[in-house]
Write a protein that holds these residues in place. Sequence first.
Motif, PDB file in Angstrom:
ATOM      1  N   GLU A   1       0.971  -1.154  -0.140  1.00 49.27           N
ATOM      2  CA  GLU A   1       0.028  -0.259  -0.090  1.00 49.27           C
ATOM      3  C   GLU A   1       1.012   1.192   0.064  1.00 49.27           C
ATOM      4  O   GLU A   1       0.395   2.173  -0.565  1.00 49.27           O
ATOM      5  N   GLN A   2       2.038   1.087   0.762  1.00 45.89           N
ATOM      6  CA  GLN A   2       2.844   2.260   0.953  1.00 45.89           C
ATOM      7  C   GLN A   2       3.485   2.801  -0.415  1.00 45.89           C
ATOM      8  O   GLN A   2       3.434   3.746  -1.097  1.00 45.89           O
ATOM      9  N   SER A   3       3.932   1.642  -1.157  1.00 44.62           N
ATOM     10  CA  SER A   3       4.484   1.623  -2.584  1.00 44.62           C
ATOM     11  C   SER A   3       3.243   2.369  -3.691  1.00 44.62           C
ATOM     12  O   SER A   3       3.662   3.121  -4.501  1.00 44.62           O
ATOM     13  N   LEU A   4       2.079   1.932  -3.458  1.00 42.50           N
ATOM     14  CA  LEU A   4       1.179   2.357  -4.409  1.00 42.50           C
ATOM     15  C   LEU A   4       0.707   3.960  -4.350  1.00 42.50           C
ATOM     16  O   LEU A   4       0.473   4.518  -5.020  1.00 42.50           O
ATOM     17  N   ILE A   5       0.832   4.130  -2.909  1.00 48.82           N
ATOM     18  CA  ILE A   5       0.642   5.684  -2.716  1.00 48.82           C
ATOM     19  C   ILE A   5       1.640   6.290  -3.195  1.00 48.82           C
ATOM     20  O   ILE A   5       1.526   7.601  -3.678  1.00 48.82           O
ATOM     21  N   GLU A   6       2.911   5.830  -2.774  1.00 50.74           N
ATOM     22  CA  GLU A   6       4.159   6.764  -3.462  1.00 50.74           C
ATOM     23  C   GLU A   6       3.835   6.813  -4.979  1.00 50.74           C
ATOM     24  O   GLU A   6       4.266   7.768  -5.663  1.00 50.74           O
ATOM     25  N   ASN A   7       3.388   5.718  -5.615  1.00 48.02           N
ATOM     26  CA  ASN A   7       3.445   5.704  -7.078  1.00 48.02           C
ATOM     27  C   ASN A   7       2.535   6.647  -7.502  1.00 48.02           C
ATOM     28  O   ASN A   7       2.655   7.567  -8.589  1.00 48.02           O
ATOM     29  N   CYS A   8       1.464   6.790  -6.753  1.00 48.96           N
ATOM     30  CA  CYS A   8       0.370   7.906  -7.377  1.00 48.96           C
ATOM     31  C   CYS A   8       1.141   9.354  -7.048  1.00 48.96           C
ATOM     32  O   CYS A   8       0.820  10.056  -8.003  1.00 48.96           O
ATOM     33  N   ILE A   9       1.749   9.517  -5.995  1.00 48.98           N
ATOM     34  CA  ILE A   9       2.372  11.042  -5.872  1.00 48.98           C
ATOM     35  C   ILE A   9       3.173  11.131  -6.905  1.00 48.98           C
ATOM     36  O   ILE A   9       3.639  12.113  -7.274  1.00 48.98           O
ATOM     37  N   GLN A  10       4.101  10.158  -7.081  1.00 51.56           N
ATOM     38  CA  GLN A  10       5.292  10.164  -8.075  1.00 51.56           C
ATOM     39  C   GLN A  10       4.654  10.718  -9.652  1.00 51.56           C
ATOM     40  O   GLN A  10       5.102  11.398 -10.387  1.00 51.56           O
TER      41      GLN A  10
ATOM     42  N   LYS B   1      13.209  30.837  -6.477  1.00 52.08           N
ATOM     43  CA  LYS B   1      13.610  30.858  -5.193  1.00 52.08           C
ATOM     44  C   LYS B   1      12.208  30.701  -4.630  1.00 52.08           C
ATOM     45  O   LYS B   1      11.832  31.230  -3.270  1.00 52.08           O
ATOM     46  N   GLN B   2      11.478  29.724  -4.772  1.00 52.02           N
ATOM     47  CA  GLN B   2      10.397  29.364  -4.513  1.00 52.02           C
ATOM     48  C   GLN B   2      10.149  28.052  -3.991  1.00 52.02           C
ATOM     49  O   GLN B   2      10.532  26.936  -4.466  1.00 52.02           O
ATOM     50  N   GLU B   3       9.446  27.823  -2.954  1.00 47.79           N
ATOM     51  CA  GLU B   3       9.392  26.395  -2.275  1.00 47.79           C
ATOM     52  C   GLU B   3       7.639  26.271  -2.005  1.00 47.79           C
ATOM     53  O   GLU B   3       7.080  27.055  -1.416  1.00 47.79           O
ATOM     54  N   PHE B   4       7.193  25.175  -2.487  1.00 49.06           N
ATOM     55  CA  PHE B   4       5.660  24.905  -2.285  1.00 49.06           C
ATOM     56  C   PHE B   4       5.578  23.664  -1.476  1.00 49.06           C
ATOM     57  O   PHE B   4       6.505  22.911  -1.585  1.00 49.06           O
ATOM     58  N   ILE B   5       4.675  23.526  -0.572  1.00 44.67           N
ATOM     59  CA  ILE B   5       4.234  22.605   0.260  1.00 44.67           C
ATOM     60  C   ILE B   5       2.944  22.046  -0.120  1.00 44.67           C
ATOM     61  O   ILE B   5       1.966  22.841  -0.187  1.00 44.67           O
ATOM     62  N   ASP B   6       2.922  20.910  -0.749  1.00 44.85           N
ATOM     63  CA  ASP B   6       1.540  20.031  -1.215  1.00 44.85           C
ATOM     64  C   ASP B   6       1.103  19.074  -0.419  1.00 44.85           C
ATOM     65  O   ASP B   6       1.667  18.365   0.432  1.00 44.85           O
ATOM     66  N   MET B   7      -0.199  19.386   0.411  1.00 50.61           N
ATOM     67  CA  MET B   7      -0.894  18.286   1.093  1.00 50.61           C
ATOM     68  C   MET B   7      -2.032  17.929   0.473  1.00 50.61           C
ATOM     69  O   MET B   7      -2.821  18.432  -0.198  1.00 50.61           O
ATOM     70  N   PHE B   8      -1.821  16.511   0.253  1.00 50.16           N
ATOM     71  CA  PHE B   8      -2.986  15.537  -0.540  1.00 50.16           C
ATOM     72  C   PHE B   8      -3.725  14.823   0.531  1.00 50.16           C
ATOM     73  O   PHE B   8      -3.286  14.207   1.351  1.00 50.16           O
ATOM     74  N   LEU B   9      -5.127  14.819  -0.015  1.00 52.89           N
ATOM     75  CA  LEU B   9      -5.793  13.579   0.541  1.00 52.89           C
ATOM     76  C   LEU B   9      -6.088  12.859  -0.339  1.00 52.89           C
ATOM     77  O   LEU B   9      -6.517  12.996  -1.570  1.00 52.89           O
ATOM     78  N   LEU B  10      -5.741  11.526  -0.182  1.00 55.56           N
ATOM     79  CA  LEU B  10      -6.113  10.124  -1.357  1.00 55.56           C
ATOM     80  C   LEU B  10      -7.083   9.252  -0.701  1.00 55.56           C
ATOM     81  O   LEU B  10      -7.441   9.002   0.592  1.00 55.56           O
ATOM     82  N   LYS B  11      -7.794   8.684  -1.618  1.00 52.83           N
ATOM     83  CA  LYS B  11      -8.464   7.564  -1.333  1.00 52.83           C
ATOM     84  C   LYS B  11      -8.307   6.380  -2.333  1.00 52.83           C
ATOM     85  O   LYS B  11      -8.311   6.664  -3.496  1.00 52.83           O
ATOM     86  N   LYS B  12      -8.366   5.061  -2.008  1.00 47.87           N
ATOM     87  CA  LYS B  12      -8.196   3.998  -2.665  1.00 47.87           C
ATOM     88  C   LYS B  12      -9.584   3.553  -3.494  1.00 47.87           C
ATOM     89  O   LYS B  12     -10.630   3.373  -2.644  1.00 47.87           O
ATOM     90  N   ILE B  13      -9.637   3.842  -4.670  1.00 45.32           N
ATOM     91  CA  ILE B  13     -11.094   3.778  -5.346  1.00 45.32           C
ATOM     92  C   ILE B  13     -11.117   2.653  -6.592  1.00 45.32           C
ATOM     93  O   ILE B  13     -10.062   2.900  -7.550  1.00 45.32           O
ATOM     94  N   LEU B  14     -11.702   1.656  -6.403  1.00 47.19           N
ATOM     95  CA  LEU B  14     -11.755   0.700  -7.318  1.00 47.19           C
ATOM     96  C   LEU B  14     -10.060   0.126  -7.440  1.00 47.19           C
ATOM     97  O   LEU B  14      -9.897  -0.064  -8.613  1.00 47.19           O
ATOM     98  N   SER B  15      -9.661  -0.192  -6.442  1.00 40.46           N
ATOM     99  CA  SER B  15      -8.286  -0.855  -6.223  1.00 40.46           C
ATOM    100  C   SER B  15      -7.156   0.095  -6.673  1.00 40.46           C
ATOM    101  O   SER B  15      -6.000  -0.123  -6.728  1.00 40.46           O
ATOM    102  N   GLU B  16      -7.454   1.312  -6.796  1.00 32.17           N
ATOM    103  CA  GLU B  16      -6.411   2.388  -7.267  1.00 32.17           C
ATOM    104  C   GLU B  16      -6.578   3.649  -6.355  1.00 32.17           C
ATOM    105  O   GLU B  16      -7.291   3.935  -5.977  1.00 32.17           O
ATOM    106  N   TRP B  17      -5.239   3.982  -5.976  1.00 34.06           N
ATOM    107  CA  TRP B  17      -4.956   5.149  -5.034  1.00 34.06           C
ATOM    108  C   TRP B  17      -5.063   6.540  -5.844  1.00 34.06           C
ATOM    109  O   TRP B  17      -4.516   6.510  -6.979  1.00 34.06           O
ATOM    110  N   LYS B  18      -5.996   7.125  -5.545  1.00 33.39           N
ATOM    111  CA  LYS B  18      -6.017   8.479  -6.358  1.00 33.39           C
ATOM    112  C   LYS B  18      -6.159   9.920  -5.286  1.00 33.39           C
ATOM    113  O   LYS B  18      -6.686   9.571  -4.236  1.00 33.39           O
TER     114      LYS B  18
END
Length: 371
Positions: A22-31, A113-130
């Motif tokens: 699950e960790q890897s699948l979530i990482e893949n989505c963010i990547q 010279k800019q830094e963004f922080i992105d915060m995501f909310l994800l859900k596993k939908i039909l076996s895929e993290w989105k």
Amino acid sequence: MRKIFFAILLALLSNLAFSQSEQSLIENCIQNYIEGTSYNMPDSISKAFYPEANLFLSHKEKPLWIVPSSEYVSWFQKGNKGEFNGRIGKIISIEYFNDIAIAKAEILIPERKQEFIDMFLLKKILSEWKIISKAASSKTSNKSGKKILFIVSNANYYGNSTISTGNSFAEIVNAYDTFINSGYTVDFVSPKGGAIPLAYINTSDDLQKQYLYNPDFMYAIKHTLNPKEVDYKTYKAVHYIGGGSAMYDVPENLDIQRISMQVYEDNNGIISSVCHGTAGIVNLKTKNGKFLVEGKKLSGYPDSFEKQDGEYLKHFPFLIQKTIEERGGNFKFSKRNESYVEQDGRIVTGQNFQSSNGVALKIIELIEKNN
């Protein structure tokens, strides 16, 4: 009884495999999101988002700017597909429960010279993290995108003994803080990847306490990279951390040896170490087959400083100073508990944890000079 034990063990292993998966699948989505937005690949960005997802962004003319994911994707259709656009992304942390997750990513645009922080909310939908929603904020930053790779060990004990050991926390945080404040990014790699043991933690030290309770930093310590995940081309230097763990697994790991020498020879980068971390350097060889330490001045924890009657010392696979000298190196050190840094070309080594800041500053000096 034996059947019950094996059933429990199998269940635990299955849960662990599930968690890693699950960790890897979530990482893949963010990547998909990170690579898509860094290389103008709309299809990859679309793959990361649920079609009805929204982004909650800042705007100078409105308190909250709500952007549908489809509109956001269109922004990256203007550039040349597959061409790097200056955005450098990195996953900072992931936390999940069943089919929901939150994730944090850092996006740097050094040119601005800019830094963004992105915060995501994800859900596993039909076996895929989105990604179902994203909020982002930015600030001015000195972060350059230049990267340093810290090399750490997974060894919990001195060899095959039951004597506990770990990676020196002081050596990690003193160098890490110096690099971060100078605008560098630090990644961690260990022979097995994942969590590493820590030693010599002093919560009376303000800097150590700061990082011990920093969730993003501790996430990185818990999720170190496996050598197979490392792209050596992105690093300016490798830095071997000490502590008793450094004597095991790292020095003989061929993948880590390869990464270090590729950074040194192919990237024209720096190899560095502190204290027992110098053990990681003794087996390195150049392309011509010679030991890297041959003819070089180096430092580390001296053999004479070891507790000669200590039980732990019986389990050392080799002695650092003795091995370096046998291989043609010139081992240098000063008094106990004093900072001592030795530089020989693009090799920078320190005697002890007190030298960590000095080693990091010398690395930065060399990198900036070469640039």
